[in-house]
Design a protein around this motif. Structure first.
Motif, PDB file in Angstrom:
ATOM      1  N   ILE A   1      25.238  50.350 -71.435  1.00 39.61           N
ATOM      2  CA  ILE A   1      24.737  49.635 -72.635  1.00 39.61           C
ATOM      3  C   ILE A   1      24.104  48.311 -72.216  1.00 39.61           C
ATOM      4  N   SER A   2      24.745  47.642 -71.313  1.00 37.43           N
ATOM      5  CA  SER A   2      24.289  46.302 -70.921  1.00 37.43           C
ATOM      6  C   SER A   2      22.880  46.332 -70.324  1.00 37.43           C
ATOM      7  N   GLU A   3      22.454  47.480 -69.809  1.00 42.04           N
ATOM      8  CA  GLU A   3      21.110  47.560 -69.220  1.00 42.04           C
ATOM      9  C   GLU A   3      20.019  47.392 -70.276  1.00 42.04           C
ATOM     10  N   PHE A   4      20.392  47.655 -71.518  1.00 41.87           N
ATOM     11  CA  PHE A   4      19.386  47.580 -72.588  1.00 41.87           C
ATOM     12  C   PHE A   4      19.336  46.200 -73.253  1.00 41.87           C
ATOM     13  N   MET A   5      20.095  45.276 -72.697  1.00 39.08           N
ATOM     14  CA  MET A   5      20.081  43.913 -73.239  1.00 39.08           C
ATOM     15  C   MET A   5      19.221  43.039 -72.344  1.00 39.08           C
ATOM     16  N   LEU A   6      18.145  42.535 -72.923  1.00 42.83           N
ATOM     17  CA  LEU A   6      17.228  41.721 -72.124  1.00 42.83           C
ATOM     18  C   LEU A   6      17.282  40.284 -72.617  1.00 42.83           C
ATOM     19  N   ASP A   7      17.702  39.401 -71.762  1.00 41.46           N
ATOM     20  CA  ASP A   7      17.813  37.985 -72.130  1.00 41.46           C
ATOM     21  C   ASP A   7      16.478  37.442 -72.628  1.00 41.46           C
ATOM     22  N   GLY A   8      16.519  36.677 -73.680  1.00 39.91           N
ATOM     23  CA  GLY A   8      15.303  36.035 -74.200  1.00 39.91           C
ATOM     24  C   GLY A   8      14.406  36.970 -74.984  1.00 39.91           C
ATOM     25  N   GLU A   9      14.783  38.239 -75.092  1.00 41.35           N
ATOM     26  CA  GLU A   9      13.967  39.205 -75.850  1.00 41.35           C
ATOM     27  C   GLU A   9      14.836  39.918 -76.892  1.00 41.35           C
ATOM     28  N   PRO A  10      15.317  39.182 -77.876  1.00 42.21           N
ATOM     29  CA  PRO A  10      16.240  39.805 -78.835  1.00 42.21           C
ATOM     30  C   PRO A  10      15.619  40.969 -79.609  1.00 42.21           C
ATOM     31  N   GLU A  11      14.329  40.855 -79.937  1.00 46.03           N
ATOM     32  CA  GLU A  11      13.712  41.933 -80.730  1.00 46.03           C
ATOM     33  C   GLU A  11      13.677  43.231 -79.930  1.00 46.03           C
ATOM     34  N   ALA A  12      13.198  43.138 -78.669  1.00 45.04           N
ATOM     35  CA  ALA A  12      13.116  44.333 -77.821  1.00 45.04           C
ATOM     36  C   ALA A  12      14.515  44.906 -77.607  1.00 45.04           C
ATOM     37  N   THR A  13      15.478  44.024 -77.386  1.00 49.86           N
ATOM     38  CA  THR A  13      16.857  44.475 -77.162  1.00 49.86           C
ATOM     39  C   THR A  13      17.347  45.309 -78.339  1.00 49.86           C
ATOM     40  N   LEU A  14      17.164  44.784 -79.528  1.00 54.41           N
ATOM     41  CA  LEU A  14      17.674  45.495 -80.716  1.00 54.41           C
ATOM     42  C   LEU A  14      16.931  46.808 -80.944  1.00 54.41           C
ATOM     43  N   VAL A  15      15.633  46.786 -80.694  1.00 59.17           N
ATOM     44  CA  VAL A  15      14.812  47.968 -80.971  1.00 59.17           C
ATOM     45  C   VAL A  15      15.160  49.129 -80.027  1.00 59.17           C
ATOM     46  N   THR A  16      15.636  48.820 -78.822  1.00 62.65           N
ATOM     47  CA  THR A  16      15.973  49.906 -77.870  1.00 62.65           C
ATOM     48  C   THR A  16      16.944  50.902 -78.510  1.00 62.65           C
ATOM     49  N   ALA A  17      17.850  50.398 -79.363  1.00 62.91           N
ATOM     50  CA  ALA A  17      18.876  51.270 -79.937  1.00 62.91           C
ATOM     51  C   ALA A  17      18.280  52.382 -80.783  1.00 62.91           C
ATOM     52  N   CYS A  18      17.284  52.066 -81.598  1.00 63.24           N
ATOM     53  CA  CYS A  18      16.690  53.134 -82.430  1.00 63.24           C
ATOM     54  C   CYS A  18      15.792  54.037 -81.594  1.00 63.24           C
ATOM     55  N   LEU A  19      15.108  53.458 -80.601  1.00 61.89           N
ATOM     56  CA  LEU A  19      14.234  54.285 -79.754  1.00 61.89           C
ATOM     57  C   LEU A  19      15.052  55.330 -79.001  1.00 61.89           C
ATOM     58  N   LEU A  20      16.223  54.920 -78.514  1.00 61.02           N
ATOM     59  CA  LEU A  20      17.071  55.844 -77.745  1.00 61.02           C
ATOM     60  C   LEU A  20      17.518  57.050 -78.569  1.00 61.02           C
ATOM     61  N   ASN A  21      17.538  56.860 -79.894  1.00 59.59           N
ATOM     62  CA  ASN A  21      18.001  57.955 -80.749  1.00 59.59           C
ATOM     63  C   ASN A  21      16.908  58.982 -81.056  1.00 59.59           C
ATOM     64  N   ARG A  22      15.715  58.738 -80.533  1.00 59.77           N
ATOM     65  CA  ARG A  22      14.629  59.694 -80.756  1.00 59.77           C
ATOM     66  C   ARG A  22      14.630  60.705 -79.613  1.00 59.77           C
ATOM     67  N   THR A  23      14.434  61.962 -79.964  1.00 56.58           N
ATOM     68  CA  THR A  23      14.610  63.023 -78.951  1.00 56.58           C
ATOM     69  C   THR A  23      13.412  63.168 -78.009  1.00 56.58           C
ATOM     70  N   SER A  24      12.273  62.630 -78.391  1.00 55.55           N
ATOM     71  CA  SER A  24      11.072  62.809 -77.573  1.00 55.55           C
ATOM     72  C   SER A  24      11.267  62.243 -76.163  1.00 55.55           C
ATOM     73  N   ASP A  25      10.574  62.883 -75.205  1.00 55.61           N
ATOM     74  CA  ASP A  25      10.632  62.404 -73.811  1.00 55.61           C
ATOM     75  C   ASP A  25      10.108  60.980 -73.684  1.00 55.61           C
ATOM     76  N   LYS A  26       9.252  60.627 -74.612  1.00 60.07           N
ATOM     77  CA  LYS A  26       8.665  59.266 -74.588  1.00 60.07           C
ATOM     78  C   LYS A  26       9.749  58.194 -74.633  1.00 60.07           C
ATOM     79  N   TYR A  27      10.907  58.597 -75.193  1.00 61.63           N
ATOM     80  CA  TYR A  27      11.970  57.605 -75.384  1.00 61.63           C
ATOM     81  C   TYR A  27      13.186  57.905 -74.513  1.00 61.63           C
ATOM     82  N   GLU A  28      12.943  58.543 -73.376  1.00 64.32           N
ATOM     83  CA  GLU A  28      14.028  58.747 -72.400  1.00 64.32           C
ATOM     84  C   GLU A  28      14.570  57.371 -72.000  1.00 64.32           C
TER      85      GLU A  28
END
Lengths: 301, 670
Positions: free
Chosen positions: B382-409
């Protein structure tokens, strides 16, 4: 002028009233208690007349004879009666008021009786999470309207006081007060029913109206008994006497015994106006039969 | 003077609660140049939604305000456009339409009724002209003689114009008695004859009255019966020399343009349309924000808040000749800044940063990430998806990961996160249309949805209040009012009366938005005869959009409007039309053209948007982003289906969207 006799309760197994009447008025019952009171009046009057007021045609049907309110003064169907019994469990406020005004207009001494059966409980309605205090009492809450002969054009002025008897359904009062529906009152006071039929029901009534009272701040709050016919009559009369120049308008949205009190007062005071919303009562709106109240009034001229 | 209270600023939010003279209360709208009637004499039809200020607008033009006791100078030009106000009693008009009177009599009775009340205010207006501040002094009209041509209508003892007020009051009583079936039939009056004859005489009485003209405003025109509307339209078609008939009605309300003859009244030829909200709705949100800010500051100062240190010119708001000054950039910046200080707002980045620091919300985020990793059978931390200074990108990773497409591996997402750190411009998270900007709003709403203890800050801030209000001043005032009430309740001992120091915390504003939303939603059932049905529709649509918002993928974030397809059955069309039309009248929904789908001309091209003020209650977006296309059968289930039918529909969407409603007690248990 009325002379009130003591209100009494009629036991559940009592089939008739202590008095016998020339004529009784009722409507088709929609619930168990309505059927109960219909049975009692059938045994307590020589004749039962089914009545219904139609606010579209502005006429009242009395045993299938339709009489336009405009012509009611000339209607002679009541001339032969001296005692009148109202089944206020089934009759709506409009019928009670119109018939009472007619009886008062007969200009003769007579006896008027009222019977009312309480429900044991009302059907709950949880349409959404906020509806914890709501009950399915009406199929539809209509716009408030006039009953011809019971209104004054001075109701449109700036000096109009509204006294509103309230029950459970806040939509009724809300529509009565809503400026978008053409209403405009300089002051308004609600009348809450305490004591209620069953302890705790006053909370449902109050909680349902809290938001409305925040939006339309009451001038003052009054209380009356939910099941006493005469208390509401006295309440209306005392408030009327306390008003100076205001036009006095009443919205009888409370339990039926309070509406009977209002109707008694309005029937003999032509300077009081009423507004009413003609709710369409839901079939099976209540369950069981609670206490049955009876009172008679002597009308003396 | 008692200390001012914030809660008093917007306690009154209806014109009916103010006195008839609104000179001290009225703020000239920023778009007044598009609304002013000036000395044009053509009839106007004023339209606007509920709470758009129609009544206040008319009252500004009426004689009580024009000749207000609070005015210090009144130009004699004002006599060329004097307003008279009449709001018909709908109950009485409904009664007049019934069969109490014969069909032949109805028209005369209605016009007599209208005339009595129009003339009642007309005679008051004549009295208003005797105002000491009128240029050249007051004009004593009351002692002037009544034109002889009116004598046939009047009793012998009525000689002076001043006697006419009393005469009308008597006529009202006579009419009242007659309607009740008592007393003699009254002598029917027609207002136009009185106004024309009296104005003719007035124009000779005083040079300043040469050109006197009256505008008769009829409020809530839609409440009149069609036949009654036709009689009024007759006067719009054929105005007098000295008066015109003007009406106000709700947007989308059902009215007729017919006259009682064969003609119709038409825009431009017979009347001019004044749309009070058009400029605020058609991309004019900035104008609305400015107007809302002006009203907020004006009311606060009017209620006694100390404005020292605030540059704000109240007379400017009252002067229609200085409108252009209010369009200057410096002025706008200053006013919006003051309002923004009272209702501060967090940027999306700040909201996201606050979420990162919130243990409960991050717990929810972590659960979402874990669910996503499980889909991809990934062992990433989980910690790999937390990027310091980029709160928006950090939060958005969670919904992207839930998409089944290979684009969001997970590996792809981690790679893009890495790029964001090293070469931001090349990362898919960056820029407009990038992963962050597209998904952050929906993702934030997802994290906050259903958490009553944590009101969502996306509903807080002056600018967001304006968006939620969507050009409606009453809704804006309610949002401010609820904020003030909570703030004062929580700061009983620490109130400031100095305007620049008032700043409502974000959490209070967000909570106020939820309360205002809840209050206004619960009002829906009181909207006319279809109130119950409208309420059911609003709650069910809200619930459906809420489920869309609860999707872990956020693949189609911010669904908050809908269109209807395959509408084949005539009966269904009628039922749908009827309720949506009522919804539009009461502003429960808005209709807009679907600008993205121009292929067809049927109902598919119409979008129906749930009023944004209901969004905080459901925790959904108030921005018009994505829509849901419902079949007519689905919509019928929403508006009229049983609770069981609707639950089945919800379950279908739940399966389709994989929202996993059953799992949410766990997911949303933070």
């Amino acid at each position: 002028m009325y002379k009130f006799n003591t209100q009494i309760d009629i036991a559940f197994n009592q089939k008739k009233l202590p008095d016998f009447y020339d004529v009784a008025f009722s409507m088709k019952p929609v619930d168990e208690r309505g059927k109960h009171s219909c049975k009692i009046i059938a045994n307590s009057a020589k004749k039962v007349q089914e009545v219904f007021y139609d606010n579209e045609s502005l006429s009242i049907s009395i045993s299938e004879e339709s009489v336009c309110l405009k012509d009611l003064k000339n209607f002679d169907g009541f001339d032969c009666f001296d005692t009148f019994l109202f089944d206020s469990t089934t009759l709506s406020f409009a019928e009670i008021l119109i018939l009472l005004r007619k009886v008062v207009g007969l200009k003769k001494d007579c006896k008027i009786g009222f019977i009312y059966s309480q429900p044991c409980r009302y059907e709950k309605a949880y349409a959404d999470p906020q509806d914890t205090h709501s009950f399915s009492l009406s199929n539809q809450i209509n716009q408030v309207d006039y009953i011809p002969g019971f209104n004054s054009l001075s109701q449109q002025g700036s000096n109009v006081f509204l006294l509103a008897f309230v029950g459970f359904e806040d939509t009724r009062l809300s529509r009565a007060l809503n400026p978008d529906e053409g209403s405009s009152y300089s002051d308004f006071s609600p009348v809450l029913c305490v004591p209620p039929f069953i302890t705790g029901w006053e909370n449902h009534s109050l909680m349902n109206h809290v938001k409305l009272f925040q939006e339309f701040t009451p001038y003052e709050v009054h209380f009356t008994s939910a099941f006493s016919f005469v208390t509401s009559y006295n309440k209306v009369l005392s408030i009327k006497q306390s008003l100076s120049t205001e036009t006095f308008v009443i919205a009888p949205f409370g339990p039926k015994p309070t509406s009977v009190g209002v109707a008694l007062c309005v029937a003999e005071n032509e300077d009081i106006s009423v507004i009413y919303d003609f709710p369409s009562q839901a079939e099976g709106r209540s369950c069981g039969v609670g206490a049955t109240h009876y009172m008679n009034v002597l009308l003396e001229h | 003077m008692a200390n001012p209270e914030l809660r008093s600023i917007f306690l009154i939010n209806r014109a009916e609660q103010y006195p008839l003279d609104v000179w001290n209360e009225f703020v000239i709208p920023i778009n007044f140049h598009t609304l002013d009637m000036k000395n044009d004499r053509k009839s106007v039809i004023i339209i606007g939604g509920r709470g758009s200020g129609k009544t206040m607008f008319m009252r500004y033009f009426c004689h009580q305000t024009t000749f207000s006791k609070n005015r210090t100078t009144i130009s004699s030009e004002e006599t060329r456009n004097i307003g008279i106000y009449w709001k018909p009693d709908i109950k009485f008009c409904r009664f007049l339409d019934k069969n109490w009177f014969s069909d032949n009599e109805k028209e005369h009775v209605f016009l007599h009724y209208a005339s009595l009340y129009i003339l009642q205010d007309f005679f008051c207006a004549l009295d208003s002209l005797n105002h000491k501040e009128l240029a050249g002094g007051g004009i004593d009209i009351c002692s002037a003689p009544i034109p002889k041509s009116l004598n046939p209508f009047l009793d012998d003892d009525i000689n002076k114009l001043g006697d006419l007020s009393g005469y009308i009051e008597i006529q009202i009583s006579i009419f009242d008695l007659w309607v009740k079936g008592e007393g003699e039939k009254p002598k029917f009056l027609t207002f136009n004859i009185f106004i024309e004859k009296i104005c003719e005489a007035l124009s000779k009485l005083d040079a300043r009255l040469n050109g006197v003209f009256f505008r008769v405003f009829i409020d809530e025109f839609e409440n009149l019966k069609f036949d009654q509307q036709r009689h009024i339209n007759d006067y719009i078609k054929n105005p007098g020399k000295f008066f015109s008939i003007n009406i106000a009605r709700r947007r989308y309300s059902k009215v007729t343009n017919e006259t009682s003859g064969f003609e119709q009244i038409t825009n431009i030829h017979d009347y001019r349309l004044i749309d009070l909200e058009k400029q605020f709705l058609d991309g004019g949100k900035k104008d609305f924000s400015l107007f809302a800010a002006e009203i907020l500051i004006f009311r606060a100062i009017q209620k006694g808040f100390n404005s020292e240190g605030v540059v704000f010119d109240i007379p400017l708001l009252k002067n229609k000749d200085r409108l252009c000054e209010r369009y200057e950039n410096n002025y706008k910046k200053n006013v919006l800044e003051i309002a923004g200080n009272i209702f501060p707002q967090l940027s999306i980045k700040e909201v996201a940063a606050n979420v990162i620091c919130d243990k409960a919300l991050m717990n929810r985020w972590e659960k979402q990430v874990v669910a996503g990793l499980k889909i991809h059978n990934s062992k990433a931390l989980i910690s790999e998806f937390m990027l310091d200074g980029e709160p928006e990108a950090t939060l958005v990773t969670a919904c992207l990961l839930n998409r089944t497409s290979d684009k969001y591996e997970p590996a792809v997402i981690l790679n893009e996160l890495n790029l964001l750190k090293t070469q931001p411009a090349k990362s898919k998270f960056s820029g407009d249309g990038g992963w962050s900007s597209t998904n952050i709003y929906g993702q934030l709403l997802y994290l906050y949805i259903g958490l009553r203890a944590k009101p969502c800050p996306l509903y807080a801030g002056f600018d967001r209040f304006c968006s939620l209000a969507r050009g409606n001043l009453r809704v804006f005032q309610e949002l401010c009012h609820q904020s003030f009430v909570i703030y004062e309740s929580e700061n009983m001992m620490n109130n400031t009366f100095h305007l620049p120091q008032i700043s409502i915390p974000i959490t209070i504003q967000a909570e106020a938005a939820r309360i205002a939303s809840d209050n206004l939603l619960s009002e829906v059932e009181k909207f006319g005869n279809k109130g119950q049905a409208l309420k059911r529709m609003a709650y069910r649509l809200g619930k459906l959009f809420q489920i869309a918002q609860k999707r872990k993928t956020q693949s189609e974030p911010e669904i908050n409007h809908f269109s209807i397809t395959d509408e084949n059955k005539a009966l269904a069309r009628e039922q749908i039309e009827e309720l949506l039309s009522e919804g539009n009248i009461w502003s429960v929904v808005y209709t807009q053209r679907d600008t993205k789908n121009k292929s067809s001309s049927d109902r598919k091209t119409l979008d129906y948007i749930l009023n944004p003020i209901y969004s905080p209650y459901f925790g959904i977006s108030y921005r018009r982003k994505r829509k849901l296309t419902l079949t007519s059968q689905e919509f019928l289930t929403i508006i009229g289906g049983s609770d069981d039918d609707f639950e089945r529909l919800i379950s279908q969407y739940d399966d389709k969207w994989n929202a996993n409603l059953n799992d949410q007690s766990d997911l949303f248990n933070v």
